[in-house]
Design a protein around this motif. Structure first.
Motif, mmCIF file in Angstrom:
data_model
loop_
_atom_site.group_PDB
_atom_site.id
_atom_site.type_symbol
_atom_site.label_atom_id
_atom_site.label_comp_id
_atom_site.label_asym_id
_atom_site.label_seq_id
_atom_site.Cartn_x
_atom_site.Cartn_y
_atom_site.Cartn_z
ATOM 1 N N ALA A 99 -58.882 19.886 10.375
ATOM 2 C CA ALA A 99 -59.186 19.131 11.393
ATOM 3 C C ALA A 99 -60.182 19.403 12.126
ATOM 4 C CB ALA A 99 -58.016 18.893 12.598
ATOM 5 N N THR A 100 -60.043 20.909 12.425
ATOM 6 C CA THR A 100 -61.123 20.610 13.196
ATOM 7 C C THR A 100 -61.610 22.287 13.206
ATOM 8 O OG1 THR A 100 -60.126 22.497 15.016
ATOM 9 C CG2 THR A 100 -60.349 20.169 15.908
ATOM 10 N N VAL A 135 -61.077 16.469 4.357
ATOM 11 C CA VAL A 135 -60.456 16.624 6.033
ATOM 12 C C VAL A 135 -59.438 15.838 6.163
ATOM 13 C CG1 VAL A 135 -61.466 15.245 8.146
ATOM 14 C CG2 VAL A 135 -62.996 15.963 6.175
ATOM 15 N N THR A 136 -58.768 16.986 7.023
ATOM 16 C CA THR A 136 -57.075 15.838 7.367
ATOM 17 C C THR A 136 -57.250 15.060 8.568
ATOM 18 O OG1 THR A 136 -56.434 18.455 7.271
ATOM 19 C CG2 THR A 136 -54.993 17.006 8.387
ATOM 20 N N ARG A 137 -56.888 14.157 8.688
ATOM 21 C CA ARG A 137 -57.088 12.691 9.613
ATOM 22 C C ARG A 137 -55.723 13.119 9.885
ATOM 23 N NH1 ARG A 137 -56.223 7.987 10.345
ATOM 24 N NH2 ARG A 137 -57.186 6.690 11.849
ATOM 25 N N GLY A 138 -56.038 13.845 11.678
ATOM 26 C CA GLY A 138 -53.932 13.783 12.428
ATOM 27 C C GLY A 138 -53.643 15.099 11.830
ATOM 28 N N VAL A 139 -52.771 15.441 12.127
ATOM 29 C CA VAL A 139 -51.451 16.253 11.633
ATOM 30 C C VAL A 139 -50.620 16.305 10.733
ATOM 31 C CG1 VAL A 139 -51.672 18.180 13.406
ATOM 32 C CG2 VAL A 139 -49.794 16.449 13.094
ATOM 33 N N ASP A 140 -50.685 15.141 9.422
ATOM 34 C CA ASP A 140 -49.261 14.471 8.430
ATOM 35 C C ASP A 140 -50.115 13.712 7.375
ATOM 36 O OD1 ASP A 140 -47.413 15.049 10.332
ATOM 37 O OD2 ASP A 140 -47.337 13.060 11.489
ATOM 38 N N LEU B 18 -55.661 6.861 15.215
ATOM 39 C CA LEU B 18 -55.163 8.248 15.921
ATOM 40 C C LEU B 18 -55.520 8.397 17.308
ATOM 41 C CD1 LEU B 18 -54.977 11.297 14.805
ATOM 42 C CD2 LEU B 18 -57.360 11.817 14.231
ATOM 43 N N SER B 41 -50.644 7.266 15.329
ATOM 44 C CA SER B 41 -50.998 8.731 15.191
ATOM 45 C C SER B 41 -50.842 9.206 15.774
ATOM 46 C CB SER B 41 -51.531 9.173 13.728
ATOM 47 O OG SER B 41 -51.626 9.952 13.333
ATOM 48 N N GLU B 50 -61.606 23.357 20.958
ATOM 49 C CA GLU B 50 -61.629 22.451 19.689
ATOM 50 C C GLU B 50 -61.457 20.668 20.154
ATOM 51 O OE1 GLU B 50 -58.410 22.457 16.523
ATOM 52 O OE2 GLU B 50 -56.801 22.255 18.167
ATOM 53 N N ASP B 53 -64.081 18.479 18.630
ATOM 54 C CA ASP B 53 -64.078 17.589 16.941
ATOM 55 C C ASP B 53 -62.860 17.013 16.371
ATOM 56 O OD1 ASP B 53 -66.149 19.965 16.378
ATOM 57 O OD2 ASP B 53 -64.694 21.331 14.809
ATOM 58 N N LEU B 57 -62.704 12.321 16.001
ATOM 59 C CA LEU B 57 -61.875 12.149 14.698
ATOM 60 C C LEU B 57 -60.673 10.222 14.874
ATOM 61 C CD1 LEU B 57 -60.303 15.042 13.117
ATOM 62 C CD2 LEU B 57 -61.983 13.688 12.114
#
Lengths: 271, 271, 271
Positions: A99-100, A135-140, B18, B41, B50, B53, B57
């Motif tokens: 994510a970052t 790219v991960t969007r958020g954590v899930d 998000l 989310s 961070e 960054d 998102l």
């Protein structure tokens, strides 16, 4: 595998392993309660001034990237190196890696300095640990073209660790053997911390066995089965608050018998 | 207004915005669960290394003053400026402003550096943001001589933001239009984090619409209605623990139909 | 004693004391909710930049060692000294003292700088505060050869404070008078934060009386009775998640009548 796993429930409750967790401030309380529910003893200190002392008392060390900062990373490195020197298992949860750039760079640094016996993440996080570029969007989130089982096997070989990829179907691999756990419920993504708690459970089981593959299967399947049992009880006027309470209830009640009865475990030998 | 608001429930659950929240360590878990319950989310990272960054998102950014320190304030400034440059909505929760000079000075500084689309607080906090001199006792108190509606309207004009004043009756104003929401239950003041969760909900709704006034009404009314529904179910041998669980249940179940059925919304055009 | 204690429930709910808590990030939310449940008003700020201002507004100050670091210790010293100068009661919870040398050294330093009206810990922690040498494993363990009552009495004399030793039987002593509370349930050790919450309750009661011995008895007995009541309601398909919710329910419902009905309090005068 099933026999090795099913025996761990009794063993955890009997020996009450001390699980040192350097984790995030969002789900730290959930992780402590999940650890207690399965029978472990949690300690969550993260000051660089004392983690070395604390990890000497611990049966397992969990490092969770949820809300890393420079101080937490310093503590993780100190604790991780000490755990490695004592042959205490170290478990990594690379929350939000991808994510970052800070997260992605710091986890790569930590992987050079600390040896992990088990790593658990979702498909996107594990893919990024291997150097992927989704790219991960958020954590899930995160969908990949390969199955969780294939990803887990490849990652286990590349990262030289037992790898757990959690998702609709969870996969656990040591690079040769791969287990697929087909339990769970979509509500697990509607409360925060279910991933972190799964890692806490894996850490707790790894405190009572040298079979880290079995510990990983025990931990992730406990979370997925508990999600299933909690969802099954939900009345139609209840929601995610009650689900979360019942999830901890289920973790505190699971034992060998319930596990054998509920688990949908498939094993495959790759290569 | 009602139509614009009632459509947001479906939209949030469909697009899962998000919501980056730099918030306090007391209620951070509650805020994450409230965000998930309404369909968003959450991501709660607050390291200055961070946040820039991460906010790239995000669909909305929430800055909460509950347990500020110098590091959190640094992160808030970095994230807030980046969000402003991207036209990502920024929501302020000035928790406890007025209780210490540090809080009062720091929020004034932040208001100079970051533009907020929505600000939510209780009457005392909002009054202090405008330069008033009532001393806040704790984080939940504060009675003023003017109504919440009048305070919200004045504050909206002075602070150039949609302002939500929460209390027995909640008021939302953009300086011209003011809505009064006459839902809620006194038990909402018996559990920690209901104000913070309301702000998290407002932030989540602001991630799916440019109508920040509607987002603010949706968020604050969701909390007040959920408090009412949770209290209505409480049995006489239950207390604030169960209330808190049912509050999240209600947030996870509210939709257009429930909202239209339950909301007591009065609108007035001032000036 | 019983009369003095039983009157405190009404008094807390009437005067809503502000309880400033510099505590750990694991159970901070639980402590805030326990404080609210018994009728107090919690504020958990721990920035060295503002604790001095905040403690001026507070009716009691709780310092909890759960996840200490250098910054928290700096805040504790500032807040503790200010509270001492204002005659505001200060309560210490030496969580995990004995587990690391950092903890053991830092608590000894703090004891030199700040006067505590009440100290609560388990037998191991209190023993270590007195300079004992039992190693604490985790934060919940520790068996000693002397009874909790004897330990509390000795510690009260040595530390010049009211001392609470919690365990299967809780003991409270001011060095002359010692009370033993024979309530509680083993499930209290299966959820995190019950010790911290007990200290938060003690702090809340100390905000409405100068009788710190009575405040300590009220706080610790409230937790033990609540554990008993929560466990009594537990159905056989429920677990530690539901127990934790009912624990807060019980704290929010306890009053003079319930307390008199449930408490098993024995008093002895030593020496």
């Amino acid at each position: 595998m099933s026999v090795a796993v099913s025996d761990l429930f009794f063993r955890v409750r009997e020996s009450k392993p001390l699980v040192h967790q350097i984790t995030n401030f969002v789900t730290v309380n959930d992780c402590a309660n999940a650890t207690l529910a399965i029978g472990g003893s949690p300690v969550m200190t993260s000051s660089p001034r004392e983690v070395e002392d604390m990890v000497k008392l611990a049966d397992a060390l969990v490092l969770n990237f949820g809300t890393i900062d420079d101080k937490a990373l310093e503590a993780m490195e100190i604790a991780g190196k000490m755990a490695n020197s004592l042959n205490t298992p170290v478990i990594l949860d690379p929350v939000g890696v991808g994510a970052t750039s800070y997260r992605t760079e710091q986890v790569a640094e930590l992987l050079k300095k600390v040896t992990f016996q088990i790593i658990r993440g979702n498909a996107s996080e594990i893919h990024r640990l291997m150097g992927g570029d989704i790219v991960t969007r958020g954590v899930d989130s995160g969908e990949l073209a390969i199955s969780n089982a294939e990803l887990a096997a490849r990652a286990a070989n590349k990262l030289n660790s037992v790898v757990v990829v959690s998702g609709a179907k969870d996969a656990v691999s040591d690079g040769k053997n791969t287990s697929i756990i087909d339990n769970g419920n979509p509500l697990l993504t509607s409360v925060t911390g279910t991933g972190c708690m799964a890692t806490a459970l894996i850490g707790t089981f790894s405190g009572v066995t040298d079979n880290f593959y079995a510990a990983a299967v025990a931990g992730i399947s406990t979370m997925s089965i508990s999600g299933e049992l909690a969802a099954a009880k939900l009345q139609k006027d209840e929601g995610t608050g009650t689900f979360r309470v019942r999830l901890i209830d289920a973790i505190s009640r699971i034992d060998k018998e319930i596990w054998i009865n509920e688990v949908k475990l498939y094993e495959e030998v790759s290569n």
